[in-house]
Design a protein around this motif. Sequence first.
Motif, PDB file in Angstrom:
ATOM      1  N   SER A 356       0.828  -1.200   0.000  1.00 36.60           N
ATOM      2  CA  SER A 356       0.000   0.000   0.000  1.00 36.60           C
ATOM      3  C   SER A 356       0.865   1.253   0.000  1.00 36.60           C
ATOM      4  N   GLY A 359       2.026   1.623  -3.413  1.00 37.25           N
ATOM      5  CA  GLY A 359       0.921   2.091  -4.244  1.00 37.25           C
ATOM      6  C   GLY A 359       0.688   3.576  -4.113  1.00 37.25           C
ATOM      7  N   SER A 360       0.778   4.111  -2.891  1.00 37.62           N
ATOM      8  CA  SER A 360       0.586   5.545  -2.680  1.00 37.62           C
ATOM      9  C   SER A 360       1.707   6.354  -3.307  1.00 37.62           C
ATOM     10  N   LEU A 363       1.219   6.449  -6.965  1.00 31.99           N
ATOM     11  CA  LEU A 363       0.092   7.323  -7.285  1.00 31.99           C
ATOM     12  C   LEU A 363       0.526   8.785  -7.259  1.00 31.99           C
ATOM     13  N   THR A 399      -7.178   9.973  -8.017  1.00 41.14           N
ATOM     14  CA  THR A 399      -5.794  10.035  -7.536  1.00 41.14           C
ATOM     15  C   THR A 399      -5.566  11.274  -6.670  1.00 41.14           C
ATOM     16  N   SER A 432      -4.158   4.793   1.673  1.00 38.04           N
ATOM     17  CA  SER A 432      -3.068   4.038   1.066  1.00 38.04           C
ATOM     18  C   SER A 432      -3.566   2.693   0.567  1.00 38.04           C
ATOM     19  N   ALA A 435      -5.398   3.156  -2.548  1.00 43.21           N
ATOM     20  CA  ALA A 435      -4.463   3.366  -3.660  1.00 43.21           C
ATOM     21  C   ALA A 435      -3.981   2.038  -4.217  1.00 43.21           C
ATOM     22  N   LEU A 436      -3.637   1.098  -3.324  1.00 36.63           N
ATOM     23  CA  LEU A 436      -3.216  -0.225  -3.786  1.00 36.63           C
ATOM     24  C   LEU A 436      -4.346  -0.915  -4.534  1.00 36.63           C
ATOM     25  N   TRP A 438      -6.596   0.438  -6.302  1.00 32.98           N
ATOM     26  CA  TRP A 438      -6.680   1.058  -7.631  1.00 32.98           C
ATOM     27  C   TRP A 438      -5.667   0.429  -8.581  1.00 32.98           C
ATOM     28  N   TRP A 439      -4.430   0.269  -8.097  1.00 33.45           N
ATOM     29  CA  TRP A 439      -3.415  -0.374  -8.930  1.00 33.45           C
ATOM     30  C   TRP A 439      -3.794  -1.819  -9.229  1.00 33.45           C
ATOM     31  N   TRP A 443      -4.104  -3.713 -12.842  1.00 31.84           N
ATOM     32  CA  TRP A 443      -3.289  -4.865 -13.201  1.00 31.84           C
ATOM     33  C   TRP A 443      -4.139  -6.088 -13.542  1.00 31.84           C
TER      34      TRP A 443
END
Length: 493
Positions: A356, A359-360, A363, A399, A432, A435-436, A438-439, A443
């Motif tokens: 996470s 990921g942040s 971002l 974002t 956070s 954000a992960l 979202w990724w 993927w």
Amino acid sequence: MTHPTSRAPVQVSGFTLAMITIFIGSILLRFWGLSRFNTLVFDEVYYAKFGNNYLTQTPFFNSHPPVSQYLIAIGIWLGSKLPFGQETVNQLTGSTLSTWSYRWFNALFGSFIPLMVGAIAYQLTHRRSYTLIATFLMAIDGLFIVESRYALSNIYIVFFGLLGQLFFLIALQKKGLNRWFWMSLAGIGLGLSIATKWNGLGFLVGIYGIVIAGFIVQKISEKSDNKLTESSFKSPLQNLNQLTPILSGVTLILIPILVYIIAWLPHLQQNPTPGFWGLQTKIWAYHQNLGDGEKVHPYCSKWYSWLLMLRPVAYFFTKIEATTSPNPILPLNHPEQLPLIYAVHAMGNPFLWWLSTLGSLLLIGMLIQRIWREVSVHFPQLKPQSSFQFPPTPELWLTTFLTLNWLANLLPWVEVSRCLFIYHYMTGFVFSCMALAWWLERWLYSHKPQFRWLGGTVIFLVLFGFLYWMPLYLGLPLSPGEWKMRMWFQSWI
């Protein structure tokens, strides 16, 4: 012929079924074995006692605002009347209470936090896949599970802060009096978060940042010749320019202040001195003079250590040897398996926390690159060489929302000099984690197989982390060897 009173069977979508399943799992993780350890665990020595003090009209001073103690008191009052959960009792709070009675309200509120994260994710994107991933990740984080299972205060900060932010997003999609109604609810939720602990301010500061940045980003986008890809979904944050100064001032400034003041009234009625302002001064002085380092508490940690989960907190630890006398607070005892360790560690799911944070940071990098591209439109001499295409407008708002909220709940701790703990990062970790998610969605739904493999690997690691460290979240018995295997770093012990 169909009878006129007959009804078609109710259709339940896969999305609804998945959300219900995650919610049920969230409830089970937080309620199962809730009475385990018939004692006061970690800061229950304060919060459970303070909650009971309101019921017994016992004067006391607390170094935090009172909302969480009110709710624990309500839980005790209701829980003591329930026909179940009364098997284990103690008098550690000053009254004869069951452990269930002073813990179950936390478990209830904590069970809803994953759904609230999912609701915010859906409001921002209207993507069911992203909603499910964000909800699922939050449901299996270890620190949130632990904090939900004991009479502590941090769950309520996050609950009310997220509630305020959710109502804010809903308000942006309304008009007229409906917008006033939802914005007022947002102000109430944010005020209650601050009235739980002062660090609930991070949720409100995050909204302030979004209101300001939203207008700036929107103006740049409107003037840019490099138009963004059109999307059938319009982010609620695109309506930020519809908020009037009066509406924002009343609901995002005045209402939170009033809620904070009103929240103190029951406490002041029972504890009239030193008065409202005197209490604020006393609380401030307490935190200013608390100090830092191992002399204050062995599990103090710096703000930057939270990003890598370097110093979790041991909430409970007992080792049972063959020669140890029977301990009445332990519900499980397997004499044939001794020695055993019963431990509760306030630690996140390691893989979830590490990824996470990554990921942040990724971002933030994407957001900076997008801003740089937009600036280059107006200042060609600064134009970067890269032709990287940023996500379309709704994802730009997403974002921005996640980045500013994460920073608003993390950066203020940089200047705090008192002893801090990893649970202070719970308000920031929520964003956070989103954000992960979202990724992960990008993927898992990528056309490139290597990205789909990457997404699948991350899901596997997070699930493995949840299952592997679950005994430390639920306080299940471990052999000394099993416990040591889970202490990957010396700083975790």
